[in-house]
Enzyme design. Sequence first.
Site, short mmCIF file in Angstrom:
data_model
loop_
_atom_site.label_atom_id
_atom_site.label_comp_id
_atom_site.label_asym_id
_atom_site.label_seq_id
_atom_site.Cartn_x
_atom_site.Cartn_y
_atom_site.Cartn_z
CB VAL A 173 78.12 -0.04 -13.41
CG1 VAL A 173 79.20 -1.01 -13.84
CG2 VAL A 173 77.76 -0.23 -11.95
N PRO A 174 80.19 1.96 -15.39
CG PRO A 174 82.48 2.47 -15.26
CD PRO A 174 81.26 2.20 -14.41
CB CYS A 175 78.62 -1.96 -18.23
SG CYS A 175 77.20 -0.93 -18.57
CG HIS A 176 81.22 2.62 -21.47
ND1 HIS A 176 80.57 3.18 -20.40
CD2 HIS A 176 82.36 3.34 -21.64
CE1 HIS A 176 81.30 4.20 -19.95
NE2 HIS A 176 82.39 4.32 -20.67
#
Length: 104
Positions: free
Chosen positions: A51-54
């Site tokens: 998950v590209p939570c950035h």
Amino acid sequence: MTPFQQRVYEFIREIPRGRVTTYARIGNALHCRSAQAIGQALKRNPLSPEVPCHRVIRADLTFGGYFGKTSGAKVREKIALLKAEGVEFTDGKLTDPSRLWPDD
DNA sequence: CGAGCCCACAACC
DNA sequence: GGTTGTGGGCTCG
């Protein structure tokens, strides 16, 4: 893993490269009015690389935080990742608000 | 099932 | 820039 988290992560996974979204938008997409709950889920993020939570920032267009902190090496790393995708920040805020996703 | 906890927010001062 | 309020999922009892 809870259904709510799955929805959050699934949504974030749909974020195209070079785009970012806000907690409020995720909340809207999930029909949830609480960005805090989302932040809580992301902090606990059981699947960090998947998950590209950035790509998730605050409605204020500020960085917000990363891995549980509002500042620090992790946050700078987050910024670096976004910049690598073409999403640059100026004065601690998103340079191009048009990069918000979805487009509206 | 109920009460308290946690939060990377949001709004206001 | 700091403080207060809200909102809701999560954990524990």
